[in-house]
Design a protein around this motif. Structure first.
Motif, PDB file in Angstrom:
ATOM      1  N   ASN A   1       0.849  -1.097   0.025  1.00  0.00           N
ATOM      2  CA  ASN A   1       0.018   0.081  -0.104  1.00  0.00           C
ATOM      3  C   ASN A   1       0.944   1.052  -0.060  1.00  0.00           C
ATOM      4  O   ASN A   1       1.606   1.376   0.927  1.00  0.00           O
ATOM      5  CB  ASN A   1      -0.755  -0.071   1.151  1.00  0.00           C
ATOM      6  CG  ASN A   1      -1.723   1.203   1.097  1.00  0.00           C
ATOM      7  OD1 ASN A   1      -1.779   2.340   0.647  1.00  0.00           O
ATOM      8  ND2 ASN A   1      -2.851   1.110   1.968  1.00  0.00           N
ATOM      9  N   PRO A   2       0.751   2.055  -0.993  1.00  0.00           N
ATOM     10  CA  PRO A   2       1.664   3.141  -1.224  1.00  0.00           C
ATOM     11  C   PRO A   2       1.236   4.455  -0.512  1.00  0.00           C
ATOM     12  O   PRO A   2       2.230   5.450  -0.478  1.00  0.00           O
ATOM     13  CB  PRO A   2       1.963   3.488  -2.603  1.00  0.00           C
ATOM     14  CG  PRO A   2       0.621   3.151  -3.205  1.00  0.00           C
ATOM     15  CD  PRO A   2       0.156   1.895  -2.277  1.00  0.00           C
ATOM     16  N   PHE A   3       0.043   4.409   0.027  1.00  0.00           N
ATOM     17  CA  PHE A   3      -0.548   5.747   0.697  1.00  0.00           C
ATOM     18  C   PHE A   3      -0.348   6.095   2.026  1.00  0.00           C
ATOM     19  O   PHE A   3      -0.493   7.259   2.359  1.00  0.00           O
ATOM     20  CB  PHE A   3      -1.873   5.558  -0.013  1.00  0.00           C
ATOM     21  CG  PHE A   3      -2.496   5.706  -1.211  1.00  0.00           C
ATOM     22  CD1 PHE A   3      -2.253   6.760  -1.966  1.00  0.00           C
ATOM     23  CD2 PHE A   3      -2.707   4.295  -1.753  1.00  0.00           C
ATOM     24  CE1 PHE A   3      -2.358   6.672  -3.670  1.00  0.00           C
ATOM     25  CE2 PHE A   3      -2.827   4.420  -3.159  1.00  0.00           C
ATOM     26  CZ  PHE A   3      -2.926   5.279  -4.029  1.00  0.00           C
ATOM     27  N   GLY A   4       0.026   4.959   2.710  1.00  0.00           N
ATOM     28  CA  GLY A   4       0.217   5.352   4.025  1.00  0.00           C
ATOM     29  C   GLY A   4      -1.001   5.345   4.855  1.00  0.00           C
ATOM     30  O   GLY A   4      -0.704   5.596   6.290  1.00  0.00           O
ATOM     31  N   PHE A   5      -2.159   5.115   4.432  1.00  0.00           N
ATOM     32  CA  PHE A   5      -3.310   5.048   5.237  1.00  0.00           C
ATOM     33  C   PHE A   5      -4.106   3.936   4.701  1.00  0.00           C
ATOM     34  O   PHE A   5      -3.962   3.377   3.610  1.00  0.00           O
ATOM     35  CB  PHE A   5      -3.896   6.389   5.136  1.00  0.00           C
ATOM     36  CG  PHE A   5      -4.491   6.817   3.770  1.00  0.00           C
ATOM     37  CD1 PHE A   5      -5.603   6.419   3.067  1.00  0.00           C
ATOM     38  CD2 PHE A   5      -3.322   7.745   2.993  1.00  0.00           C
ATOM     39  CE1 PHE A   5      -5.739   7.080   1.852  1.00  0.00           C
ATOM     40  CE2 PHE A   5      -3.792   8.322   1.938  1.00  0.00           C
ATOM     41  CZ  PHE A   5      -4.760   7.997   1.172  1.00  0.00           C
ATOM     42  N   THR A   6      -5.089   3.321   5.306  1.00  0.00           N
ATOM     43  CA  THR A   6      -6.104   2.546   4.935  1.00  0.00           C
ATOM     44  C   THR A   6      -7.075   3.062   3.997  1.00  0.00           C
ATOM     45  O   THR A   6      -7.668   3.920   4.052  1.00  0.00           O
ATOM     46  CB  THR A   6      -6.679   2.003   6.154  1.00  0.00           C
ATOM     47  OG1 THR A   6      -6.129   1.236   7.107  1.00  0.00           O
ATOM     48  CG2 THR A   6      -7.827   1.073   5.545  1.00  0.00           C
ATOM     49  N   LEU A   7      -7.069   2.548   2.848  1.00  0.00           N
ATOM     50  CA  LEU A   7      -8.081   2.696   1.799  1.00  0.00           C
ATOM     51  C   LEU A   7      -9.449   2.058   2.291  1.00  0.00           C
ATOM     52  O   LEU A   7      -9.528   0.740   2.135  1.00  0.00           O
ATOM     53  CB  LEU A   7      -7.809   2.362   0.393  1.00  0.00           C
ATOM     54  CG  LEU A   7      -6.803   3.307  -0.463  1.00  0.00           C
ATOM     55  CD1 LEU A   7      -5.498   3.268   0.352  1.00  0.00           C
ATOM     56  CD2 LEU A   7      -6.582   2.634  -1.733  1.00  0.00           C
ATOM     57  N   SER A   8     -10.248   2.872   2.765  1.00  0.00           N
ATOM     58  CA  SER A   8     -11.642   2.483   3.389  1.00  0.00           C
ATOM     59  C   SER A   8     -12.650   2.505   2.330  1.00  0.00           C
ATOM     60  O   SER A   8     -12.920   3.607   1.812  1.00  0.00           O
ATOM     61  CB  SER A   8     -12.014   3.035   4.526  1.00  0.00           C
ATOM     62  OG  SER A   8     -13.109   2.966   5.002  1.00  0.00           O
ATOM     63  N   ALA A   9     -13.699   1.345   2.309  1.00  0.00           N
ATOM     64  CA  ALA A   9     -14.681   1.168   1.380  1.00  0.00           C
ATOM     65  C   ALA A   9     -15.895   1.822   2.053  1.00  0.00           C
ATOM     66  O   ALA A   9     -16.998   2.090   1.351  1.00  0.00           O
ATOM     67  CB  ALA A   9     -15.115  -0.068   1.139  1.00  0.00           C
ATOM     68  N   GLY A  10     -15.760   2.159   3.342  1.00  0.00           N
ATOM     69  CA  GLY A  10     -16.786   3.014   3.875  1.00  0.00           C
ATOM     70  C   GLY A  10     -18.038   1.940   4.366  1.00  0.00           C
ATOM     71  O   GLY A  10     -17.892   0.997   4.632  1.00  0.00           O
ATOM     72  N   GLY A  11     -19.121   2.919   4.580  1.00  0.00           N
ATOM     73  CA  GLY A  11     -20.379   2.036   4.868  1.00  0.00           C
ATOM     74  C   GLY A  11     -21.226   1.820   3.709  1.00  0.00           C
ATOM     75  O   GLY A  11     -20.668   1.603   2.534  1.00  0.00           O
ATOM     76  N   THR A  12     -22.646   1.385   3.949  1.00  0.00           N
ATOM     77  CA  THR A  12     -23.373   1.119   2.866  1.00  0.00           C
ATOM     78  C   THR A  12     -23.316   2.054   1.789  1.00  0.00           C
ATOM     79  O   THR A  12     -23.485   3.455   1.950  1.00  0.00           O
ATOM     80  CB  THR A  12     -24.843   1.158   3.406  1.00  0.00           C
ATOM     81  OG1 THR A  12     -24.822   0.267   4.626  1.00  0.00           O
ATOM     82  CG2 THR A  12     -25.935   0.430   2.429  1.00  0.00           C
TER      83      THR A  12
END
Length: 958
Positions: A394-405
């Motif tokens: 992961n190059p961004f340094g943060f979690t890529l979150s798909a979020g909620g509904t």
């Protein structure tokens, strides 16, 4: 503008045509009034279209006959390809259809039918054309992707076929469900003495697409018992051709030399749409070059700058999926049969027939487009995957979150990675079909006449298995992209960011699985029929027939357990299972009204009625009436009116919701620059599309989900056929005429309560233009505005109407010093083809006459013209096949008129006793290229492939 590729039109009249038999010259695709009569004119037989026995010369229905000579003359090795060359029976799946399910499953629950071969009459669909074997039902096909509602002609061994009769008229009152557009009746061999062999091989001029067909049969009549036995078998093989093997089709846009917007956004170097935490702006980026070790670097202060491994995603970064696809699919068929007839006394026969056929076929698609994120539109776990900050790639340094509904709170929208490391998605089908038919027939005397009866029972089953390579287990992928601390045991962290070549074999071994799907169908059928004449009328004997039938059909489709659990990365699917039975009774009458009066050589009426009771949709009846008038011996005028019906199939009734990726354009895409009205912009914003207009549709295809409906009722139809058959005896007095006939029929078929779902583009248009609540409720968008799903359900909501004119001209010259010549011209002129579906403002009517629509051509004219020649033991033919111009209104493209030319020459050497026959031929003699079809990915399977196809054949019969 007009699309710059396509063939120039040849004049059809300059094309001449066929023959390939040492038998006397017979017309290709003979019609009922020109068909050869039985050896004994007094013998009455059953001809397709009625169960009443009659002299074949009196048959008034529009029936086309194909005998073995006609079939051989085409140089083709598939019965479906032969039938689809006839002007009125085009369309349907064939070997040039590479639908593997990678685009999804059609809404009817029948699956994509990969490797199958079907026939369509009047463009009304293969589900509305009934296929019979010796006047009785044959089991519907199966291809491990659903429960089809049409017969797979590949399941019928070629060596079994004696001839084929095509009824170009509705016949539900005679045969029951499905006979809306017509009937294809395959007549099998019943008597043969000795051996018969044939072998044919051919290939395209580039040396590919090699086909082989080998048939054998042996027949013997036992003197001691009078029993007649025929056994036989066949082996057929067709080689493949890839789109990449033809320069014209190497890119999705035909003739292109580089990618444009029709290529896929799923690129090997991964397309990433993620929110920049420093600016809150959406980044649409891809790698400048693969990063095969470690993780890529991105400078969030200048994401596409010189220090970053990323650049802005452009059209040039899209992936060319076209060369991986077949343009001619490979298949192999092995079939065998046995037929036995045993007299039991003078007036009763026992009959038994069995066939067994195995098909191996394949389809192929480009490597898996691995789409993850809220805008991916998979409808499963992949849409909700988050890529943890601890993933080592992961190059961004943060979690890529798909979020909620619906992606609410997500910080990334989409990652599209073309998994080229896993190779293409390859689908292999294995289909086994068994068919058993046993019964008795005979005759007895009653009312001073001979009556004929038969009873029979059929049991048939087929099973299909399909394996697919190149699919990913979404649950394992989620674990491999999640926190690295949770990726233990055999789990290997997955590198979705590193670009082409960065996914290692260890990574693939963990996430890949071999998908195994299966389907099967079974049919049990019992029937009894009786026909005869109870008494004489002044104009002739009254003919009647009656019968009963019971039929039970069952079918199932079982996708791979991983897919059924929603964990596949390709098209999702759920199991389907169901059955139904039907009880039917019918009656027919052939009533001679007048005879041998001035202006009335013969006037007769026909009537038929059928009552049916389905366990699923209840009971009803259909009727048919006809009138045949011969004012003089040479001319027959005829007319029929009939009601038809088609019961909903197992797939339509019980099919689980399935996804199809259809070509639909979202009017809300880039609405600030697309030129849409202010009303559309406002409506899009109301629907949740961001007001800045930054949303752009990711791909040309959108996910469409439809499912079966147990409340469906049968389709109903009304059809009218009016025509004439003229065989002038005066023409025989001309020195250049031995036989001449002309036949023409006008037909009109209207189907009501058509089983379909409201199309996705209609739903989307109704929603966006008028905010229609029902339509909008069927559409789901993510937080970024992307459409993630369009939902529908099969309903009785459609209307279809097909109308046109069929014409056939037969001519045969007398024997001359140069040999005997013959000519046949056969054509269909389409007057109307319309579909009607409900819309927000009422009914939407679409007219497809002269149009190419979603891979189906509706030409105004299809014609075949044939010149035949025979001299002694030599024969030859020249064939012209014409398809008129077509328009693609959605693409501003014209598909120019195309004419193909075929040639064949053969001989039967006298020195070999006339037992051997040699033939050589070329189809598409001048190597014509099919006109470009943009909606079809370049090529419509109704046309010939690019290039010449040459073949040789050797036949033997003792």
């Amino acid at each position: 503008m007009k699309y710059p590729y396509g063939n120039s039109s040849l004049k059809l009249a300059a094309s001449l045509l066929v023959i390939a038999s040492v038998m006397p010259v017979t017309a290709y695709a003979q019609t009922a009034d020109s068909a050869p009569a039985a050896d004994d004119p007094a013998v009455e037989i059953v001809v397709t279209g009625s169960r009443i026995r009659r002299d074949p010369v009196r048959q008034a229905a529009p029936v086309t006959h194909l005998d073995q000579a006609d079939i051989k003359r085409t140089g083709l090795t598939s019965l479906t390809d032969i039938l689809q060359r006839l002007p009125g029976t085009t369309g349907g799946i064939n070997s040039r259809s590479n639908s593997s399910g990678n685009n999804g499953n059609p809404p009817d629950g029948g699956g994509v039918g990969a490797g199958s071969a079907e026939v369509d009459i009047r463009y009304l669909g293969s589900r509305r054309a009934l296929v019979l074997v010796d006047g009785q039902r044959f089991i519907n096909g199966t291809a491990a992707s659903g429960v089809p509602a049409a017969v797979d002609l590949n399941a019928i061994p070629e060596s079994l076929i004696e001839r084929v009769e095509i009824l170009r008229d509705g016949a539900s009152a005679v045969y029951g469900s499905d006979a809306i557009s017509g009937v294809v009746n395959i007549i099998t061999k019943t008597r043969q003495e000795g051996w018969a062999f044939s072998g044919q091989t051919g290939a395209y001029d580039k040396g590919d697409g090699v086909t082989e067909l080998y048939n054998y049969s042996y027949g013997h009549t036992f003197d001691s018992t009078g029993g007649s036995l025929i056994i036989g078998g066949n082996y057929a093989r067709q080689g493949s051709i890839f789109k990449g093997d033809r320069a014209l089709y190497r890119f999705p846009t035909p003739g292109a030399t580089a990618c444009d917007s029709s290529c896929s956004s799923g690129t090997p170097n991964a397309r990433v749409i993620v929110t920049n935490p420093l600016t809150s702006e959406s980044m649409n980026i891809t790698l400048k070059a693969p990063v095969l070790t470690g993780r890529p670097f991105i400078d969030l202060t200048d994401p596409t700058g010189p220090d970053s491994d990323y650049k802005a995603f452009t059209v040039a970064d899209r992936f060319n999926f076209s060369p991986y696809n077949y343009i001619l699919t490979p298949n192999k068929r092995i079939g065998t049969f046995v037929s036995y007839v045993q007299p039991l006394g003078e007036r009763v026969n026992f009959k038994f027939k069995a066939t067994y056929n195995e098909r191996s076929s394949a389809n192929q698609a480009a490597p898996l487009p691995l789409f993850v994120g809220p805008d991916a539109g998979n409808g499963n776990l992949l849409d909700t995957i988050s890529i943890d900050a601890t993933n080592p790639y992961n190059p961004f340094g943060f979690t890529l979150s798909a979020g909620g509904t619906g992606g609410t709170g997500a910080n990334y929208a989409f990652i599209g990675k073309r998994l080229v490391e896993a190779g293409p998605r390859h689908f292999e089908q294995s289909v086994k079909t068994a068919y058993f038919n046993a019964g008795f027939d005979g005759n007895f005397d009653g009312f001073g006449k001979t009556w004929y009866w038969d009873v029979s029972g059929i049991y048939s089953t087929n099973k299909a298995n399909q394996t697919m390579s190149g699919n990913i287990n979404a649950a394992k992928l989620a674990k491999a992209l999640g926190p690295v601390a949770d990726c233990t045991g055999d789990c290997v962290p997955f590198n979705i960011f590193g670009g082409e070549g960065a996914v290692t074999q260890d990574m693939l071994s963990y996430v890949l699985f071999q998908q195994k799907d299966a389907s099967e169908q079974s049919m049990v059928d019992f029937s009894a029929n009786i026909t005869g004449s109870p008494f004489e009328l002044p104009a002739g004997p009254l003919g009647v027939a009656a019968g009963v039938e019971f039929r039970r059909l069952a079918g199932s489709f079982d996708p791979d357990p991983v897919v059924a659990a929603g964990l596949g990365s390709d098209i999702p699917a759920l199991p389907t299972r169901g059955s139904y039975n039907v009880k039917e009774i019918y009656a027919e009458a052939d009533v001679p009204l007048l005879k041998d009066l001035p202006g009335v050589r013969l006037l007769e009426a026909t009537f038929a009625i059928r009552y049916f009771d389905y366990s699923t949709s209840g009971s009803d009846s259909t009727t048919k009436a006809g009138l045949s008038w011969k004012p003089v011996d040479d001319l027959r005028l005829r007319a029929t009116w009939s009601e038809g019906f088609r019961a909903p199939s197992i797939g339509e009734l019980y099919g689980a919701p399935s996804r199809f990726d259809g070509g639909v354009a979202d009017p809300c895409s880039g609405f600030n620059t697309s030129g849409v009205s202010a009303t559309i912009k406002a409506n899009c914003i109301t629907l949740g599309v961001p007001a800045d207009g930054g949303y752009v549709q990711l791909n040309g295809q959108l996910p469409i989900v439809t499912g079966g409906n147990e409340a469906l009722k049968p389709e109903t139809s009304e059809s009218t056929v009016v025509g004439f058959a003229y065989s002038p005896t005066w023409a025989k007095s001309l020195p250049f005429v031995d036989a001449l006939s002309l036949e023409a029929d006008y037909y009109n078929i209207k189907v009501d309560n058509s089983i379909t779902s409201i199309s996705a583009d209609v739903l989307l248009n109704n929603c966006v233009t008028s905010l229609d609540a029902t339509s909008c409720a069927a559409i789901t968008r993510s937080a970024t505005g992307s459409i993630t799903q369009i939902r529908g359900i099969l309903q009785n909501v459609g209307t279809l109407e097909s109308a046109g004119v069929d014409m056939t001209l037969n001519y045969r010259a007398p024997q001359t010093a140069l040999g005997r010549f013959g000519l046949i011209w056969q054509a269909t002129f389409l007057d109307k083809y319309q579909t009607s579906l409900p819309s927000a403002t009422g009914v939407t009517v679409l007219d497809y006459k002269g149009v190419e629509n979603n891979g189906q051509a509706y030409p105004e004219n299809r014609s075949n013209v044939t010149l035949t020649w025979q001299k002694g033991n030599m024969f030859g033919s020249l064939t012209g096949r014409h398809i008129s111009e077509l328009d693609e209104p959605n693409y501003d493209n014209t598909m120019k008129a195309t004419t193909y030319t075929d040639i064949q020459f053969g001989w039967s050497p006298e020195k070999l006793g006339g037992k051997y026959e040699f033939a050589i031929g070329v189809n598409n003699l001048f190597g014509k290229t099919a006109p470009i079809c943009l909606a079809c990915g370049g090529y419509d399977a109704a046309y010939d492939l690019q290039g010449q196809f040459g073949y040789v054949r050797l036949s033997y019969k003792n």
